[in-house]
Design a protein around this motif. Sequence first.
Motif, PDB file in Angstrom:
ATOM      1  N   GLN A 170       7.498  -2.265   3.672  1.00  0.00           N
ATOM      2  CA  GLN A 170       6.402  -1.920   4.819  1.00  0.00           C
ATOM      3  C   GLN A 170       5.655  -0.770   4.365  1.00  0.00           C
ATOM      4  O   GLN A 170       4.515  -0.403   4.613  1.00  0.00           O
ATOM      5  CB  GLN A 170       7.436  -1.459   5.951  1.00  0.00           C
ATOM      6  N   MET A 171       6.715   0.251   3.799  1.00  0.00           N
ATOM      7  CA  MET A 171       5.709   1.618   3.253  1.00  0.00           C
ATOM      8  C   MET A 171       4.854   1.227   2.008  1.00  0.00           C
ATOM      9  O   MET A 171       3.773   1.741   2.160  1.00  0.00           O
ATOM     10  CB  MET A 171       6.671   2.371   2.704  1.00  0.00           C
ATOM     11  N   ASP A 172       5.121   0.270   1.213  1.00  0.00           N
ATOM     12  CA  ASP A 172       4.319  -0.128   0.099  1.00  0.00           C
ATOM     13  C   ASP A 172       2.886  -0.989   0.876  1.00  0.00           C
ATOM     14  O   ASP A 172       1.854  -0.533   0.372  1.00  0.00           O
ATOM     15  CB  ASP A 172       4.957  -1.213  -0.575  1.00  0.00           C
ATOM     16  N   LEU A 173       3.353  -1.755   1.825  1.00  0.00           N
ATOM     17  CA  LEU A 173       2.095  -2.721   2.272  1.00  0.00           C
ATOM     18  C   LEU A 173       1.261  -1.876   2.917  1.00  0.00           C
ATOM     19  O   LEU A 173      -0.071  -1.735   2.946  1.00  0.00           O
ATOM     20  CB  LEU A 173       2.672  -3.887   3.226  1.00  0.00           C
ATOM     21  N   GLN A 174       1.564  -0.845   3.908  1.00  0.00           N
ATOM     22  CA  GLN A 174       0.693  -0.009   4.706  1.00  0.00           C
ATOM     23  C   GLN A 174      -0.018   0.873   3.899  1.00  0.00           C
ATOM     24  O   GLN A 174      -1.296   1.091   4.196  1.00  0.00           O
ATOM     25  CB  GLN A 174       1.693   0.770   5.810  1.00  0.00           C
ATOM     26  N   THR A 175       0.427   1.542   2.837  1.00  0.00           N
ATOM     27  CA  THR A 175      -0.166   2.492   1.927  1.00  0.00           C
ATOM     28  C   THR A 175      -1.126   1.764   1.153  1.00  0.00           C
ATOM     29  O   THR A 175      -2.301   2.118   0.765  1.00  0.00           O
ATOM     30  CB  THR A 175       0.613   3.219   1.413  1.00  0.00           C
ATOM     31  N   ARG A 176      -0.942   0.534   0.781  1.00  0.00           N
ATOM     32  CA  ARG A 176      -1.836  -0.404   0.084  1.00  0.00           C
ATOM     33  C   ARG A 176      -3.046  -1.051   0.893  1.00  0.00           C
ATOM     34  O   ARG A 176      -4.148  -0.800   0.600  1.00  0.00           O
ATOM     35  CB  ARG A 176      -1.188  -1.761  -0.453  1.00  0.00           C
ATOM     36  N   ALA A 177      -2.709  -0.906   2.173  1.00  0.00           N
ATOM     37  CA  ALA A 177      -3.759  -1.283   3.197  1.00  0.00           C
ATOM     38  C   ALA A 177      -4.844  -0.369   3.101  1.00  0.00           C
ATOM     39  O   ALA A 177      -5.972  -0.292   3.384  1.00  0.00           O
ATOM     40  CB  ALA A 177      -3.100  -1.833   4.540  1.00  0.00           C
ATOM     41  N   ALA A 178      -4.274   1.076   3.190  1.00  0.00           N
ATOM     42  CA  ALA A 178      -5.152   2.175   3.616  1.00  0.00           C
ATOM     43  C   ALA A 178      -5.902   2.403   2.318  1.00  0.00           C
ATOM     44  O   ALA A 178      -7.159   3.049   2.410  1.00  0.00           O
ATOM     45  CB  ALA A 178      -4.076   3.302   3.890  1.00  0.00           C
ATOM     46  N   GLY A 179      -5.240   2.124   1.110  1.00  0.00           N
ATOM     47  CA  GLY A 179      -5.868   2.608   0.040  1.00  0.00           C
ATOM     48  C   GLY A 179      -7.184   1.503  -0.615  1.00  0.00           C
ATOM     49  O   GLY A 179      -7.397   1.692  -1.628  1.00  0.00           O
ATOM     50  N   GLY A 180      -7.066   0.297   0.161  1.00  0.00           N
ATOM     51  CA  GLY A 180      -7.890  -0.638  -0.130  1.00  0.00           C
ATOM     52  C   GLY A 180      -7.161  -1.409  -1.341  1.00  0.00           C
ATOM     53  O   GLY A 180      -8.243  -1.782  -2.352  1.00  0.00           O
ATOM     54  N   ARG A 181      -6.132  -1.690  -1.376  1.00  0.00           N
ATOM     55  CA  ARG A 181      -5.394  -2.374  -2.582  1.00  0.00           C
ATOM     56  C   ARG A 181      -4.614  -3.686  -2.276  1.00  0.00           C
ATOM     57  O   ARG A 181      -3.673  -3.878  -3.171  1.00  0.00           O
ATOM     58  CB  ARG A 181      -4.535  -1.192  -3.534  1.00  0.00           C
ATOM     59  N   LEU A 182      -4.843  -4.098  -1.197  1.00  0.00           N
ATOM     60  CA  LEU A 182      -4.161  -5.370  -0.974  1.00  0.00           C
ATOM     61  C   LEU A 182      -4.372  -6.345  -1.944  1.00  0.00           C
ATOM     62  O   LEU A 182      -3.451  -7.382  -2.089  1.00  0.00           O
ATOM     63  CB  LEU A 182      -4.198  -5.946   0.596  1.00  0.00           C
TER      64      LEU A 182
END
Lengths: 807, 135
Positions: free
Chosen positions: A101-113
Motif C-alpha cells: 500500500q505504501m509503495d503503490l500510493q507513493t508511486r501513484a503520487a510520484g507518477g510512477r505507476l
Amino acid sequence: MSKKTLKFLLLLLITVGLAWPYSFKTGDLPPIGKFFSPFEGFWQQAEKSDINLPRNIKFAELHDAAEVVYDDRLVPHIFASNDHDLYFLQGYVTASHRLFQMDLQTRAAGGRLSEIVGEKALKLDMEARRIGLKYGAEKAIDYVMKDSVLKVIVQSYSDGINAFINQLTYSSLPLEYKLLDFKPEAWAPIKTALLLKYMANTLTGYETDFEYTNAVKLLGYDTFISLFPEYPDTLLDPIIPKGTPFPTADDSILPKISFRPGEHDVAVTYPFEKPASEFGSNNWAVSGSRTASGKPILCNDPHLSLNLPSIWYEIQLHSPQSNVYGASLPGSPCVIIGFNDSIAWGTTNAAMDVKDWYNIEFKDSKKDEYLFDGKWKKTEKVIEEFIIRGSDPVYDTIIHTLHGPVAFDEKYNSGQETVNRALKWTAHEASKELMTFYLLNKADNYADYDEAMKFYQCPGQNFVFASAGGDIAMRQQGKFVHKAHEQGRFIMDGSIKETLWVGFIPDSANPQALNPEQGWLSSANQHPTDESYPYYYSGTYEYFRNRRINKRLSEIENAKIEDMMRLQNDNFNLYASEILPLMLEALNPNEIKSNELTPLNLLKQWIFFNDPEEKAPVYFEEWWKLLNESIWDEFKDQDRRLVMPGYFETIRYIKRFPDGVLIDDRRTPETESLKDLINLTFHNAIEKVDDWKKDHESLSWANYKSTSITHLTRLPAFSIKNIQNGGNKSIVNATSENKGPGWRMVVSPGDAGQAFGVYPGGQSGNPGSVYYDNFIDSWTKGSYYTLLLLKPHEQHQRILHITSCSP
Amino acid sequence: MNNINASYISPVARRRAKRWFIPRIIIIGGGATIAQFYLPWWSLIISAFILAFFTAPLNRSPFWAGFTGLFLSWGVLAFIIDIENNSILSSRVVKLFPIPESSILLILVTGIIGGIIGGFSAASGDAFRRIWMRE
C-alpha cells in the motif's frame, strides 16, 4: 540423429518451453511456477491462525532497547526511549503490515505507476506530474529536512521501512508483489512527502473553476449565481458558531477588477481525474458541561474511499517525550488522528478552494515565452521521464510559469482547441504539516494545540480539540489565499498582474472557536463561517450532515459515549425529510398503478432513516436521483465539463422556482412542469427498482446500495462486497457505494479507558491473514473496540505478543 | 537376448518396471521437495531431471512418476498450509482465476502445475539416459 535423441530433444524443448511462463510474467498472468509454488509463491502468504511473530529482533540502527507490544487486534504499541528509535520502529512495523500500500500510493503520487503496470497507467502518471505532486513533494522535503527535529523523524521512519524491505526474500514478499511480479524499491524521505501531497490532492478537489466558467457561459451569470451562491440565504449552520467575532481584514491590497469569465475562457473538457467531492468527514467535541461524566468527549470520522488495506493504520507511540494512540497513515510517521492521556484531536476537510487555474498566452508554439503584464516572460521547462514496463520510456515537457505548472495544454487536452492553463495551488508551496502532527502527538493542553496549528498549510482541515483540562476548540487551519471577490472562482487571465494572489489570510484570522457558550463544536464540511467573516472565500460545501449533527448535539444533554457512537452511525436522511413530502404531494393519485401502491405506502410511512434493512430509502433515492437528472439535464448533455447543483441548492430551487426555466427536461419534446417530472420519475424509479428485483434476492437499502470495500488493485478477489450498512452521502453515516467513514473514534480525553474506535478493514494488508478484514463486521454494525493506551511494561489481558528489539 | 526386438519388453522387465513405479515417485518427489526447501522452485526441474536419469533403468513411466511426485510435493504442502490458514488465503486467491471458487480446487491446480513441469523434467532426464541405455 537417432529416434531416442529426437525424443529427448523434444521433451527438453517442452520442459524449457514450460519453464518460460513458469518463471516470467506473460500478459496479466504472474509467473505461474514461481507464483503457485507452495515453497515460495503465494501460498507463503497464508498466515497460521496463531500468529507467528518474532520474540526478539536485532537492529543495528537502534540507539537503545525497545519493545513492540501487539494487542489482540494486532495494533502495535511501540515503547522506545527516544524519537529516533520510536519512528524507526513505526516505519518497520507499518511496513511489515502495509508495504505494498505504501509503495503503490507513493508511486501513484510520484507518477510512477507505469513502471509496474505498464502503459495503462501512463495517463494517470502524467497527470500526477502535471498537477505538480512531485514538484510540491520535492519542495516540501527539502524544507522538512532543514528542520532538525523533523529530519530525525522522517529519516529514521524511512530507515525502519528499509530495514523491513532489506530482509525480504521472494518467499516473504507481500502477495501483490508476486501477483504483479515486481520488487519493492528502497524507501526515501521524499516518499513520505509524496504521500502527504497525495492526500492533499485527494482533499482539495473542491475546485470547480472549469465547471463554473462553463456554467456561467451556459446559463448566464444571474442564473449561475442563484444555483451556486457563495453563501446560501437560509439554513446556514457554520462551523464557527454565529456571533463569534472575527478580526478585520485589510482589503486595500486586493485587486479591483472583475473576475467573472471573459471572452478567452473557451469551454473545454477537463482531462483530469477529479477527486470525488463526496470526500468529507464529521468531527465534534462536547464540553464537560453537556456530558454525563463531566469530562469532554471528542469524536471524529473521516470519510474517504473505502479500501483494503484501509487508508488508516492504528498504532500507539510511546517515548519519554510523548505517548499517543490513534490512526496513522502508512507512509507517514506520527499519528494523524488520535489522543494521548491529556488531549484528543481530529480533523475534517476544509472545503475551501485553494486550486486556481490561469489562462496562459504563449508567444509562439515554442512556448519559451508567455505574456504577463505587457511583457514576454521566460518559461521554465522541466522534462519528465516515464519508465514504462514492457515498452520504451515516454517524455513529457512540463512548462512552469509564475502561475505554476501548465498542467493543461493541447498535448493534454483530448485534441481540443489550443488552450494552456496553469495551476496555482497551495500544495506547491514548501511546508511541513508533519510538525503539526508531531506537536499534537505530544500536546498537553490548548496552548500546545495552538502552537501546533501554526505549521499546518495544506490540505486545509478543521482541527477539533478537547483536553482533560476541559477545553474544547475548533479551528479551520490551512494556508488560505486572501482573495478579492470571486477571485479564483473561475478561470483567470494569466497575462495581467491583477489576478495574482496577493497574499494569504493570516493564521490568526483563520476561523476558530474556543469553549463556546453552546457547549459543543462540530464540523462536517460546511461553511466555516457565516457572512460576517471579513475574508472572501468560496468552496463546495455540505449542508445536511452539519445540521443533523448540531440538532442532535443540542438535544443530547448529559451525553454519554454511547450517544456519540449512535450519532456517528446516524442514518437520518435530512434531505429526504426536506423534499419527499413535496414530492409525494405532487403525485397524481389517478396515475398510480397497482404495483406502485406498496412502494408508495412505504414512502408515506417512512420516517427518513436510511437503515440497512429498510425498503423505502431504495425508492426514495432512486426517485430523487432520476428527478435530479431530469431537472439538471442542462448540465448533462454537454460536451463541456459541468457540475450539477448539490442537493441543497436543488431543493431550494424546486421550492422557490417550481416554474423555473431549468425545470423542463429538454431531452423530451414536451415541456414538463415540476409536477410532470415528479410523476414521471416516480414511475421510472419504481420500474428501475422492479428491474433490480428480477436478478437480486431481497430488496433492502443495504443490498440496493451495495457498499463495497475495494482492494487497492481493484481486484474483486481481495475486495469485500455488499456490506450490510445503511446511510449514504450527506447523511451522518456517510457510507455510500464506495466511500464512507474510514475511521470512527470517540474519546473522552483524560478519562482513562474511555477511548473507542473502529475502521472497516484490519491491521494487516495481507489477504492471507485473519487480520486483513477482521474489523469490518464491527464497523458495519456500528460497534467499537476499546482502544488501549498501554503503559510501559503493563500487563494486560489483551496483549497478544511482545517483540523485544535491541541494537 | 540379443536377438530380441528393441520394442519388446519381457514380462519380467514389465513387472519390475511396475514394482519400481511407486519408489520412483518417492525418489523424484522426495528429492525435488528437499531441493525446493533450500533452493528456488526451479530446482525441481533439475532434481527431477537428474533423479529420473538415475532411476531410468528401474521404470518406464518417467512422466507419470515425475508428475505424481511433484503433484504430491506441491499439493500436499499447499494442503497443509491451507489447513493451518483455515483457507483464508486460498478462498481469495481462487477468485483470481476462472475456476469454481473452491480451496480444494486451488490446491489441485497447484499440484497439477507442479506435476506438469515435474513430469516433463523427469521425462527429459529419463529420455536423456535412454540415448545410451541398451534395452
